[in-house]
Design a protein around this motif. Structure first.
Motif, PDB file in Angstrom:
ATOM      1  N   LEU A 112       0.825  -1.192   0.000  1.00 26.24           N
ATOM      2  CA  LEU A 112       0.000   0.000   0.000  1.00 26.24           C
ATOM      3  C   LEU A 112       0.866   1.251   0.000  1.00 26.24           C
ATOM      4  O   LEU A 112       1.882   1.327   0.697  1.00 26.24           O
ATOM      5  CB  LEU A 112      -0.907   0.018   1.232  1.00 26.24           C
ATOM      6  N   ALA A 113       0.430   2.227  -0.767  1.00 31.02           N
ATOM      7  CA  ALA A 113       1.057   3.543  -0.685  1.00 31.02           C
ATOM      8  C   ALA A 113       0.593   4.226   0.603  1.00 31.02           C
ATOM      9  O   ALA A 113      -0.319   3.755   1.288  1.00 31.02           O
ATOM     10  CB  ALA A 113       0.676   4.371  -1.905  1.00 31.02           C
ATOM     11  N   ALA A 114       1.211   5.346   0.927  1.00 30.00           N
ATOM     12  CA  ALA A 114       0.936   6.017   2.208  1.00 30.00           C
ATOM     13  C   ALA A 114      -0.546   6.368   2.345  1.00 30.00           C
ATOM     14  O   ALA A 114      -1.179   6.058   3.363  1.00 30.00           O
ATOM     15  CB  ALA A 114       1.802   7.268   2.322  1.00 30.00           C
ATOM     16  N   GLN A 115      -1.118   7.000   1.312  1.00 31.90           N
ATOM     17  CA  GLN A 115      -2.525   7.388   1.396  1.00 31.90           C
ATOM     18  C   GLN A 115      -3.431   6.165   1.460  1.00 31.90           C
ATOM     19  O   GLN A 115      -4.429   6.155   2.185  1.00 31.90           O
ATOM     20  CB  GLN A 115      -2.899   8.253   0.194  1.00 31.90           C
ATOM     21  N   GLU A 116      -3.068   5.119   0.697  1.00 31.37           N
ATOM     22  CA  GLU A 116      -3.871   3.885   0.706  1.00 31.37           C
ATOM     23  C   GLU A 116      -3.803   3.216   2.070  1.00 31.37           C
ATOM     24  O   GLU A 116      -4.798   2.675   2.561  1.00 31.37           O
ATOM     25  CB  GLU A 116      -3.367   2.944  -0.390  1.00 31.37           C
ATOM     26  N   SER A 117      -2.618   3.272   2.692  1.00 33.68           N
ATOM     27  CA  SER A 117      -2.454   2.667   4.014  1.00 33.68           C
ATOM     28  C   SER A 117      -3.304   3.390   5.049  1.00 33.68           C
ATOM     29  O   SER A 117      -3.947   2.765   5.902  1.00 33.68           O
ATOM     30  CB  SER A 117      -0.975   2.695   4.418  1.00 33.68           C
ATOM     31  N   GLU A 118      -3.346   4.714   4.939  1.00 33.65           N
ATOM     32  CA  GLU A 118      -4.167   5.492   5.867  1.00 33.65           C
ATOM     33  C   GLU A 118      -5.643   5.170   5.673  1.00 33.65           C
ATOM     34  O   GLU A 118      -6.397   5.016   6.639  1.00 33.65           O
ATOM     35  CB  GLU A 118      -3.925   6.981   5.638  1.00 33.65           C
ATOM     36  N   PRO A 123     -10.554   4.269  -5.294  1.00 32.51           N
ATOM     37  CA  PRO A 123      -9.633   3.892  -4.208  1.00 32.51           C
ATOM     38  C   PRO A 123     -10.340   3.166  -3.068  1.00 32.51           C
ATOM     39  O   PRO A 123      -9.785   2.235  -2.472  1.00 32.51           O
ATOM     40  CB  PRO A 123      -9.059   5.237  -3.744  1.00 32.51           C
ATOM     41  N   PHE A 124     -11.581   3.596  -2.770  1.00 35.02           N
ATOM     42  CA  PHE A 124     -12.328   2.953  -1.696  1.00 35.02           C
ATOM     43  C   PHE A 124     -12.588   1.478  -2.037  1.00 35.02           C
ATOM     44  O   PHE A 124     -12.363   0.579  -1.216  1.00 35.02           O
ATOM     45  CB  PHE A 124     -13.651   3.687  -1.464  1.00 35.02           C
ATOM     46  N   ALA A 125     -13.076   1.216  -3.275  1.00 34.86           N
ATOM     47  CA  ALA A 125     -13.367  -0.162  -3.691  1.00 34.86           C
ATOM     48  C   ALA A 125     -12.107  -1.009  -3.703  1.00 34.86           C
ATOM     49  O   ALA A 125     -12.122  -2.179  -3.288  1.00 34.86           O
ATOM     50  CB  ALA A 125     -14.019  -0.169  -5.071  1.00 34.86           C
ATOM     51  N   ALA A 126     -10.983  -0.414  -4.170  1.00 33.10           N
ATOM     52  CA  ALA A 126      -9.726  -1.169  -4.209  1.00 33.10           C
ATOM     53  C   ALA A 126      -9.259  -1.520  -2.801  1.00 33.10           C
ATOM     54  O   ALA A 126      -8.757  -2.627  -2.545  1.00 33.10           O
ATOM     55  CB  ALA A 126      -8.662  -0.360  -4.937  1.00 33.10           C
ATOM     56  N   THR A 127      -9.441  -0.596  -1.866  1.00 31.37           N
ATOM     57  CA  THR A 127      -9.009  -0.855  -0.481  1.00 31.37           C
ATOM     58  C   THR A 127      -9.872  -1.931   0.155  1.00 31.37           C
ATOM     59  O   THR A 127      -9.377  -2.788   0.898  1.00 31.37           O
ATOM     60  CB  THR A 127      -9.082   0.448   0.333  1.00 31.37           C
ATOM     61  N   VAL A 128     -11.168  -1.895  -0.125  1.00 32.21           N
ATOM     62  CA  VAL A 128     -12.060  -2.948   0.390  1.00 32.21           C
ATOM     63  C   VAL A 128     -11.616  -4.311  -0.139  1.00 32.21           C
ATOM     64  O   VAL A 128     -11.533  -5.292   0.621  1.00 32.21           O
ATOM     65  CB  VAL A 128     -13.523  -2.658   0.002  1.00 32.21           C
ATOM     66  N   ARG A 129     -11.322  -4.409  -1.451  1.00 32.61           N
ATOM     67  CA  ARG A 129     -10.869  -5.686  -2.016  1.00 32.61           C
ATOM     68  C   ARG A 129      -9.562  -6.141  -1.365  1.00 32.61           C
ATOM     69  O   ARG A 129      -9.358  -7.328  -1.128  1.00 32.61           O
ATOM     70  CB  ARG A 129     -10.696  -5.562  -3.538  1.00 32.61           C
ATOM     71  N   TYR A 130      -8.690  -5.186  -1.093  1.00 32.06           N
ATOM     72  CA  TYR A 130      -7.418  -5.522  -0.441  1.00 32.06           C
ATOM     73  C   TYR A 130      -7.667  -6.117   0.946  1.00 32.06           C
ATOM     74  O   TYR A 130      -7.085  -7.142   1.321  1.00 32.06           O
ATOM     75  CB  TYR A 130      -6.553  -4.268  -0.341  1.00 32.06           C
TER      76      TYR A 130
END
Length: 647
Positions: free
Chosen positions: A524-530, A562-569
């Motif tokens: 995860l990138a910084a923003q994605e990690s947050e 980004p929200f959908a990608a983070t949920v899948r992650y």
């Protein structure tokens, strides 16, 4: 044909079929009668007019040789009947009347015999008793000049008289010599193939068909397929040259008593074959020679009439290489047929112009299941088909791409038994050109080209890399989507074999219904990690009744993608769960609920008990119980549940 059940044992013979050829009224039928004692003119019209209209048949056995004669009509109007009789012939008996010499149908029949690749030949100068010495010598010279540029340049030229018997002993010795050299080998393991040239009904026996057995053996009781029309028949009795036999073998003129078909279903051109050993086709690739005296050139799709064994069918012929065929030239052509025929690689064919009716040329089938190609694929295909059978097998397997081919499918194109190909296929495997793919559950193996597998590896890597470039946080690609994009059109069982092989090659990894790219990790990138941390925190705070996705996305002010990608992650990482109703929930409170449920000591409980015990509404209780059902924690019995997992 004698009644069923009365048969004589098969003698050990060298078998060959001789076909007469030559101009009308040059004495073909009388010569065959003088050699065999059998009159080939069967019909009243033939006897009245003194010409052969349809095929006639006779036989003669001597010195361990069984010689069948097919007396073909010489008149130009009956050339289609002549062509029906020329399939399966091993020796040409060209008949030229000594008092008339070479005539138009002499030349056409000779050309046809050469195009059909009939290996042996000799010439009988008939009516020699009617020709003076000078005329006989002139006829011999004319025939020598005719044969000079043909495959029969060295053929014996023998003067004979069917009336006086002069020259018949010498002709018989020459025929016996050719029979020894060109006899059809007996291979009972080969698939049976009988092109029908006559079908009729005999009182007390039923339907009877005749033909020259082109391959294999046929026995009483055999079930044979009808091609190209389909259906099957059962053989009730077998005769060879009027003698009942237990079986007929390749190279013999054969009569079969059949059950299961009517005369209308058995026209000339139908083939009786071993079930599953041949297939019908309407597209052929063939080597072809345009006769020197044929109208030409051929440079585009030309209407033709194809003659193959005893069948004839209309179609179009198009030169492939070269694109323009001049008279006397040879090349490769494509034949598109108006109706299917039963053909295999190596079959000889004759092509005539429908109107006016003239012979254009002939050749040999290279590929009976031809598919049109464009350059440069066309040049590569034709180069392979010009080669030997092993090169052709490799080409056919390569053309089948990821589907590959079974030995039986390859054998159908060659007209041979499947096991006979295993040596050639094994050699291609040892040379690193093919790979054998054994199939599960006792199915036969498939052969796939190694070049195909290399392309498949590259495609799989490319598809997965593109997928994960678009969805960087996805842990895996859904298996169904991966199969659809990497292996389009491949059957499910074969697709699984390919995926397993790609996994063994470390191109990809298989994890349940997900396909992963080997060596890839998700970071995860910084923003994605947050965003992931905040999202998980909100779900965990919600416990067993978390907020809905739209509410949470709005609360976090996150963009949809980004929200959908983070949920899948988080789902792939196992930190979130998606319940059967589609709702998202944190994994940790569900894991805690499972432990609490197992500690209740319940064996059987209702939904109401579950709701009250854990303070849930029906909106969340039902999906959670369905989740536990799917994981084997509980099992549904009517409206109740039982604990299925040990505490």
């Amino acid at each position: 044909m004698l009644p069923l059940g009365q048969s004589s044992p098969e003698p050990v013979l060298r078998r060959v079929v001789v076909g007469t050829a030559g101009h009308i009224d040059h004495g073909k039928t009388q010569l065959v009668k003088a050699l065999t004692g059998i009159d080939c003119d069967r019909w009243a019209e033939e006897k009245a007019r003194g010409i052969t209209i349809d095929l006639g048949f006779a036989h003669w056995s001597d010195e361990g040789a069984q010689i069948g004669f097919v007396d073909v009509p010489g008149h130009e109007r009956f050339i289609h009947n002549a062509l029906a009789g020329l399939g399966g012939i091993r020796v040409m008996l060209l008949v030229v009347a000594a008092d008339e010499g070479v005539m138009p149908q002499t030349r056409e029949h000779l050309a046809v015999c050469g195009l059909l690749g009939i290996p042996g030949g000799l010439v009988a100068l008939t009516k020699s008793d009617l020709a003076s010495g000078e005329l006989l010598e002139l006829a011999q010279l004319e025939v020598m000049m005719l044969l000079e540029k043909t495959p029969y340049a060295a053929a014996p030229i023998l003067p004979v008289s069917s009336l006086t018997g002069d020259g018949l002993p010498e002709l018989k010795r020459a025929l016996l010599d050719l029979a020894c050299r060109h006899a059809v080998p007996t291979d009972r393991a080969a698939p049976a193939r009988l092109p029908i040239d006559r079908a009729f009904h005999l009182r007390g026996l039923g339907v009877v068909v005749t033909g020259t057995l082109a391959g294999g053996a046929i026995r009483a009781g055999d079930v044979l397929d009808l091609l190209p029309a389909g259906g099957s028949v059962r053989v009730r009795g077998v005769e060879v040259h009027g003698t009942p036999r237990e079986e007929a073998v390749a190279g013999e003129r054969t009569s079969l008593q059949l059950a299961g078909a009517t005369i209308a279903e058995l026209p000339r051109g139908v083939q009786l074959v071993t079930p599953g050993a041949f297939e019908a086709t309407a597209s052929l690739c063939a080597s072809f020679t345009l006769l020197a005296d044929a109208p030409g050139p051929l440079r585009q799709a030309t209407p033709v009439r194809l003659h193959l064994y005893s069948c004839e069918v209309l179609g179009t012929l198009r030169p492939l290489a070269p694109r323009r065929l001049e008279p006397g030239e040879s090349g490769i052509v494509e034949l598109r047929l108006a109706a299917p025929v039963a053909a295999v690689r190596g079959d000889r064919l004759i092509v005539r112009r429908p109107s006016p009716q003239t012979t254009l040329g002939g050749g040999q089938v290279l590929d009976p299941s031809w598919r049109r190609r464009r350059e440069p694929a066309l040049a590569a295909a034709l180069a392979a088909l010009r080669g030997d059978d092993r090169q052709t097998l490799q080409f056919w397997v390569e053309a089948a791409a990821e589907r590959g081919l079974e030995a039986a499918a390859l054998a159908r194109r060659l007209g041979v038994a499947g096991p006979s190909l295993l040596d050639d296929l094994g050699a291609l495997v040892r040379d690193g050109l093919l790979l054998e793919i054994p199939e599960a559950q006792g199915r036969t193996s498939r052969w796939i080209a190694c070049t195909t597998l290399k392309r498949l590896e590259a495609r799989a890597r490319r598809v997965l890399e593109e997928y994960f470039r678009r969805d960087r946080l996805a842990r895996g690609m859904p298996r169904a989507e991966a199969v659809r994009r990497i292996l389009p059109g491949v059957p499910a069982q074969l697709a699984q074999i390919h995926l397993s092989r790609l996994a063994a090659q470390r191109i990809l990894e298989l994890d349940g219904d997900q396909v992963l790219l080997s060596g890839r990790s998700v970071e995860l990138a910084a923003q994605e990690s947050e965003l992931a941390e905040a999202l998980l925190q909100r779900f965990e705070q919600g416990g067993l009744t978390p907020p809905a996705e739209p509410e949470l996305r709005e609360a976090l002010a996150a963009e949809p993608r980004p929200f959908a990608a983070t949920v899948r992650y988080l789902l792939a990482a196992g930190k979130l769960l998606r319940l059967p109703n589609g709702a998202l929930i944190a994994a940790s409170p569900v894991a805690e609920l499972r432990l609490r449920l197992l500690s209740t000591g319940w064996q059987r409980f209702s939904v109401v008990q579950f709701k009250e015990r854990f303070g849930l509404t029906r909106k969340w209780a039902i999906p959670l119980l369905e989740h536990f059902d799917s994981r084997g924690v509980t099992r549904r019995i009517g409206d109740d549940r039982m604990i299925a997992e040990s505490p």
